[in-house]
Design an enzyme around this catalytic site. Structure first.
Site, PDB file in Angstrom:
ATOM      1  N   ARG A  57       0.695  -1.378   0.125  1.00 11.30           N
ATOM      2  CA  ARG A  57       0.355  -0.018  -0.122  1.00 11.30           C
ATOM      3  C   ARG A  57       0.917   1.312   0.418  1.00 11.30           C
ATOM      4  O   ARG A  57       1.894   0.901   0.768  1.00 11.30           O
ATOM      5  CB  ARG A  57      -0.922  -0.404   1.257  1.00 11.30           C
ATOM      6  CG  ARG A  57      -1.980  -1.003   1.699  1.00 11.30           C
ATOM      7  CD  ARG A  57      -2.863  -0.717   0.615  1.00 11.30           C
ATOM      8  NE  ARG A  57      -4.383  -1.938   0.096  1.00 11.30           N
ATOM      9  CZ  ARG A  57      -4.126  -2.644  -1.002  1.00 11.30           C
ATOM     10  NH1 ARG A  57      -3.173  -3.133  -1.414  1.00 11.30           N
ATOM     11  NH2 ARG A  57      -5.058  -3.581  -1.152  1.00 11.30           N
ATOM     12  N   HIS A  63      -0.376   0.238 -10.361  1.00  7.26           N
ATOM     13  CA  HIS A  63      -1.179  -0.261  -9.383  1.00  7.26           C
ATOM     14  C   HIS A  63      -1.567  -1.358  -9.928  1.00  7.26           C
ATOM     15  O   HIS A  63      -3.231  -2.170 -10.424  1.00  7.26           O
ATOM     16  CB  HIS A  63      -2.633   0.424  -8.562  1.00  7.26           C
ATOM     17  CG  HIS A  63      -3.076  -0.109  -7.434  1.00  7.26           C
ATOM     18  ND1 HIS A  63      -2.943   0.180  -5.997  1.00  7.26           N
ATOM     19  CD2 HIS A  63      -2.818  -2.004  -6.854  1.00  7.26           C
ATOM     20  CE1 HIS A  63      -3.590  -0.629  -5.301  1.00  7.26           C
ATOM     21  NE2 HIS A  63      -3.674  -1.902  -5.756  1.00  7.26           N
TER      22      HIS A  63
END
Length: 311
Positions: free
Chosen positions: A234, A282
């Site tokens: 993250r 991502h």
């Protein structure tokens, strides 16, 4: 008939037990009134409005099955305490592992520099020809590389043996020490002492209050100057200002980020121009492997329970 709500972002089709019906709904919109009798909700690519509506408008809801490993957004939506929330942990381990290996090998084998030379129409002689296997102050192979995977969960357990097969010396770091899948795992409090002997730090930490900027200036400074940093966990777990400063100062060898904070990384952010850095949007996960089977497991668990009544 008992009802399960499937998002329109799902490509797999789970098999339903007798007595169940499925409704496919918009994962970005509020729950339609005609489907507010659902007992099971599958979440994949949901908007905040969708989750808020689900928490507010599904009185018979028993279980939320996420297809993402992280469930922070679901927890924040305010579901009742009696609604079980399950993560999609493990569904992204194969694809995130692939991406991590790709990012790491690109750094180790200087692929961005080769591509830049190719675009200039130049033969980068310094990247080929006769070379040392382990040149001083540079990591050019995974053979013998000391890799620390910080956040040793499902993805870490999938990634570790592949790195080991490529010749790396792999260990993990987690909240508790031990052995997982045949690999040594050190406790979080022992990470600082392990950093000076780490060639590659792979961050797969979840985003929590405790892990915010876990990879900070102190962690980066403790790594050898040739060390590589890869974040596929993250974005909030890594201090991007500290990373950029370390890259510009040459105190780490390179980095690769598949996650940033915020996402998308804004146009003009100074991180875009940091040296020896690969950024991907991502892209490591995004394709849950085995989603149908995970949903079918949730259905079996509810199938044996009596139908829900309105809370």
């Amino acid at each position: 008939m008992r009802k399960i709500l499937l998002p329109d972002t799902l490509t797999d089709t789970p098999a339903l037990p007798a007595g169940w019906e499925a409704a496919v709904i918009d994962a970005r919109a509020e729950i339609p009134a005609e489907h507010r009798d659902a007992e099971l909700l599958v979440v994949w690519g949901a908007s905040r409005a969708h989750l808020a509506s689900a928490a507010r408008d599904l009185p018979r809801l028993r279980l939320v099955q996420s297809l993402a490993a992280g469930i922070e957004g679901i927890l924040a939506a305010g579901f009742r305490d009696d609604v079980e929330i399950r993560s999609g942990a493990g569904l992204h381990s194969p694809t995130v592992t692939e991406h991590t290996i790709g990012l790491l090998l690109a750094l180790v084998r200087s692929l961005p520099e080769s591509l830049e030379a190719q675009h200039r129409g130049q033969w980068a002689s310094h990247l080929g020809g006769l070379r040392e296997l382990h040149p001083e102050g540079q990591l050019t192979t995974l053979l013998g590389a000391r890799v620390l995977i910080w956040g040793f969960g499902d993805i870490g357990r999938t990634l570790a043996p592949i790195l080991a097969a490529l010749g790396a010396q792999v260990r993990g770091a987690a909240r508790t020490a031990g052995e997982r899948g045949g690999f040594e795992v050190i406790a979080t409090e022992d990470v600082p002492s392990a950093l000076p002997d780490t060639d590659v730090l792979i961050d797969i930490l979840p985003a929590t209050e405790q892990t915010r900027h876990a990879v900070d200036a102190a962690v980066l400074a403790a790594l050898p100057d040739h060390a590589l940093v890869v974040n596929v966990g993250r974005g909030a777990t890594l201090d991007q200002d500290a990373l950029r400063a370390a890259l510009e100062a040459g105190t780490i060898g390179g980095a690769a980020l598949d996650v940033t904070d915020p996402e998308p990384l804004p146009e003009g952010d100074p991180l875009w121009s940091a040296p020896r850095l690969i950024i991907t949007p991502h892209a490591a996960g995004g394709r849950p492997v085995g989603a149908a089977a995970r949903i079918e497991e949730a259905l079996r668990d509810l199938d044996g329970a009596p139908p829900a009544t309105e809370a």
